[in-house]
Design a protein around this motif. Structure first.
Motif, PDB file in Angstrom:
ATOM      1  N   TYR A 242     -29.743  40.484  42.435  1.00 49.09           N
ATOM      2  CA  TYR A 242     -28.320  40.163  42.222  1.00 49.09           C
ATOM      3  C   TYR A 242     -28.198  38.693  41.814  1.00 49.09           C
ATOM      4  O   TYR A 242     -28.535  37.788  42.576  1.00 49.09           O
TER       5      TYR A 242
ATOM      6  N   ALA B 220     -17.833  41.020  54.777  1.00 49.76           N
ATOM      7  CA  ALA B 220     -18.222  41.779  55.961  1.00 49.76           C
ATOM      8  C   ALA B 220     -19.567  41.305  56.491  1.00 49.76           C
ATOM      9  O   ALA B 220     -19.769  41.166  57.705  1.00 49.76           O
ATOM     10  N   ALA B 221     -20.510  41.034  55.569  1.00 50.60           N
ATOM     11  CA  ALA B 221     -21.819  40.544  55.984  1.00 50.60           C
ATOM     12  C   ALA B 221     -21.697  39.190  56.686  1.00 50.60           C
ATOM     13  O   ALA B 221     -22.376  38.914  57.679  1.00 50.60           O
TER      14      ALA B 221
ATOM     15  N   LYS C 192     -15.534  41.998  49.398  1.00 52.59           N
ATOM     16  CA  LYS C 192     -15.406  42.650  50.706  1.00 52.59           C
ATOM     17  C   LYS C 192     -16.761  42.855  51.357  1.00 52.59           C
ATOM     18  O   LYS C 192     -16.924  42.667  52.566  1.00 52.59           O
ATOM     19  N   LYS C 193     -17.752  43.230  50.542  1.00 54.25           N
ATOM     20  CA  LYS C 193     -19.081  43.482  51.080  1.00 54.25           C
ATOM     21  C   LYS C 193     -19.710  42.197  51.627  1.00 54.25           C
ATOM     22  O   LYS C 193     -20.286  42.189  52.715  1.00 54.25           O
ATOM     23  N   LEU C 194     -19.593  41.110  50.860  1.00 56.57           N
ATOM     24  CA  LEU C 194     -20.153  39.836  51.309  1.00 56.57           C
ATOM     25  C   LEU C 194     -19.363  39.287  52.490  1.00 56.57           C
ATOM     26  O   LEU C 194     -19.939  38.721  53.427  1.00 56.57           O
TER      27      LEU C 194
ATOM     28  N   THR D  59     -27.480  40.978  51.285  1.00 56.58           N
ATOM     29  CA  THR D  59     -26.349  41.878  51.054  1.00 56.58           C
ATOM     30  C   THR D  59     -26.494  42.689  49.766  1.00 56.58           C
ATOM     31  O   THR D  59     -26.216  43.891  49.746  1.00 56.58           O
ATOM     32  N   PHE D  60     -26.909  42.027  48.692  1.00 52.58           N
ATOM     33  CA  PHE D  60     -26.934  42.688  47.381  1.00 52.58           C
ATOM     34  C   PHE D  60     -28.340  42.912  46.830  1.00 52.58           C
ATOM     35  O   PHE D  60     -28.491  43.589  45.816  1.00 52.58           O
TER      36      PHE D  60
ATOM     37  N   ALA E 202     -14.743  44.587  45.394  1.00 53.43           N
ATOM     38  CA  ALA E 202     -15.693  45.335  46.231  1.00 53.43           C
ATOM     39  C   ALA E 202     -16.830  44.427  46.695  1.00 53.43           C
ATOM     40  O   ALA E 202     -17.236  44.470  47.861  1.00 53.43           O
ATOM     41  N   ASP E 203     -17.325  43.574  45.782  1.00 55.89           N
ATOM     42  CA  ASP E 203     -18.398  42.638  46.146  1.00 55.89           C
ATOM     43  C   ASP E 203     -17.909  41.619  47.171  1.00 55.89           C
ATOM     44  O   ASP E 203     -18.619  41.257  48.109  1.00 55.89           O
TER      45      ASP E 203
END
Length: 494
Positions: free
Chosen positions: A371, A401-402, A397-399, A366-367, A394-395
């Motif tokens: 990271y 979603a993944a 939400k991104k993780l 993801t990152f 933001a992080d």
């Protein structure tokens, strides 16, 4: 060392919940010039004596429902169900009581002399274990009796003419024989005090592996022929790196095995199951009175088995590393590895490690590999879920979603991504400060458990001594960052 905060607190607490082994609390050392941003920094482990109650978390329960590598309950318990059902029918003169059983055909064939039987059929699973003490072997430096699951108290035991009911390893011999993991001899003896041979050990560990044994086309050892009763088992465990041969490409099947050699083999089996040693330095606390006489290649294995509860340990106890291990002692160790509450704790740790490793991969995907998660958030086990709490919304939400898009249902079902307030490094520093402060307030007290709170904004401490003045002092110094209390029956962490 594990990458996550929980390995220093929550995961060890989880293991302690499941094992009857006593673990002493580590001493916390404070150094004012500690650089908490170093890559190697991680929180202090704080653990204490465990409860005798054994429970299954959802992750572990799901494992036992789908796998049989723990050999949780074998043919004997199913035979006992049939026997109990028949007795119920015979006792009733007015009506017939039908009891449903999960049965498989029993084999009447006897194993060849010295040969260990192979497990057959599906393994019925235990909902829980309860421990009870058995008679001790006064002459054994390894054992103090058997941790006995309550279900086996009702199971019909296989009996041998040389294993009396009050023999210190009678339960483990009966259970392991019932599960067809080890067998006696054709004259109805078990010969418990006889040293176990290397081929008998190979057969035992081969039987512990649930997968079907492949057909051996050729042996890797020049002294093992295909017509030898143990040939297939020897080749199998050798290929899995559980037992190795000698430098001259021999296996020496009839040679007896020493205690330290067996400890290495048992430890290899644990790692074959998937266990990863998190921090070798934690094993330094294990020190038998004759520790210096244990071979360097066996030091870590002996200590690790003792720390996990599979060897009896007291600081002044002798291990006698070069003494031959007996058939009873080998059976007892592997009974503990497969059927005791310590075995459930081990499986829980393995499953947790597997989930953690998958999350490492997901974070990197993801990152990116650059990271550094511990500087952005914290990971820890809470309420049987791995919580990934990130400071950045933001992080998170991104993780999240993944995670939602991954097809690994086991990962999805056992991980929760959320927004947190403190990183792993910040929580680790807070834990050290809290442990030091508690020691100043309660010099004779010990911290039983320390875990992050729900949103990773602070810590929850469970202690065994707590005065009203200590609570006031903690509130004044740490505010709402620290919750401290004595253990209660309703506390889910205990």
């Amino acid at each position: 060392m594990s990458k996550f905060f929980h390995t220093k607190s929550a995961a060890w607490l989880c293991a302690l919940l499941l094992t009857s082994t006593t673990v002493g609390a580590n001493t916390v050392t404070i150094t004012d010039d500690q650089d908490y941003t170093e890559a190697g920094y991680s929180p202090v482990r704080v653990v204490k004596e465990a409860s005798n109650e054994t429970t299954f978390g959802p992750l572990t329960l799901n494992y036992y429902m789908q796998n049989n590598t723990a050999q949780a309950l074998g043919k004997a318990s199913r035979d006992q169900q049939l026997q109990n059902s028949q007795q119920t029918k015979d006792a009733s003169n007015t009506k017939t009581v039908t009891t449903q059983t999960n049965t498989l055909p029993a084999s009447n064939e006897k194993a060849p002399q010295n040969e260990t039987s192979k497990p057959t059929g599906q393994i019925q699973l235990l909902p829980s274990f309860k421990n009870s003490s058995a008679n001790t072997n006064a002459d054994s430096a390894i054992f103090t009796g058997t941790a006995q699951p309550s279900v086996f108290q009702e199971a019909r035991k296989y009996t041998f003419i040389d294993v009396p009911a009050d023999y210190w390893a009678a339960t483990s011999i009966a259970v392991m024989t019932n599960q067809e993991l080890i067998s006696g001899y054709s004259d109805n003896t078990f010969r418990p005090d006889k040293p176990i041979t290397r081929e008998e050990v190979a057969s035992l560990f081969s039987n512990l592996i649930s997968d079907e044994s492949p057909i051996m086309l050729a042996s890797s050892f020049k002294d093992i022929t295909s017509d030898r009763w143990s040939a297939n088992a020897i080749e199998r465990v050798a290929q899995l790196n559980i037992i190795s041969g000698y430098g001259d490409k021999t296996y020496r099947p009839e040679r007896f095995m020493s205690r330290q050699e067996f400890a290495v083999v048992a430890n290899n089996y644990i790692h074959y199951l998937g266990y990863t040693t998190e921090d070798l330095t934690t094993l330094d606390a294990i020190h038998y009175n004759d520790q210096k006489f244990i071979a360097p290649w066996a030091q870590d294995a002996v200590r690790e088995l003792a720390s996990l509860g599979f060897l009896h340990y007291q600081s002044r106890l002798l291990f006698s590393p070069e003494k031959y291990i007996t058939r009873a002692e080998a059976t007892e160790i592997m009974y503990r590895v497969t059927n005791s509450s310590s075995a459930v704790a081990l499986r829980e740790k393995i499953l947790h490690q597997q989930i953690e490793n998958k999350m490492i991969t997901l974070v990197e995907r993801t990152f990116g590999k650059g990271y550094i998660f511990r500087t952005h958030g914290a990971m820890f086990w809470q309420n049987n879920k791995l919580v990934a709490a990130l400071k950045s919304e933001a992080d998170a939400k991104k993780l999240g979603a993944a995670l939602a898009f991954t097809k690994d249902k086991n990962l999805v079902n056992n991980v929760q991504v959320t927004i947190g307030n403190l990183t792993e490094i910040e929580l680790g520093k807070l834990q050290t400060d809290v442990a030091y402060f508690y020691n100043q307030q309660e010099p004779t007290g010990s911290i039983i458990a320390v875990t992050p709170n729900k949103n990773a904004s602070g810590l929850v401490l469970i202690v065994d001594e707590l005065k009203a003045d200590t609570i006031k002092a903690f509130t004044k110094k740490f505010g709402n960052k620290v919750e401290i209390s004595l253990p209660t029956n309703n506390n889910p962490q205990l």
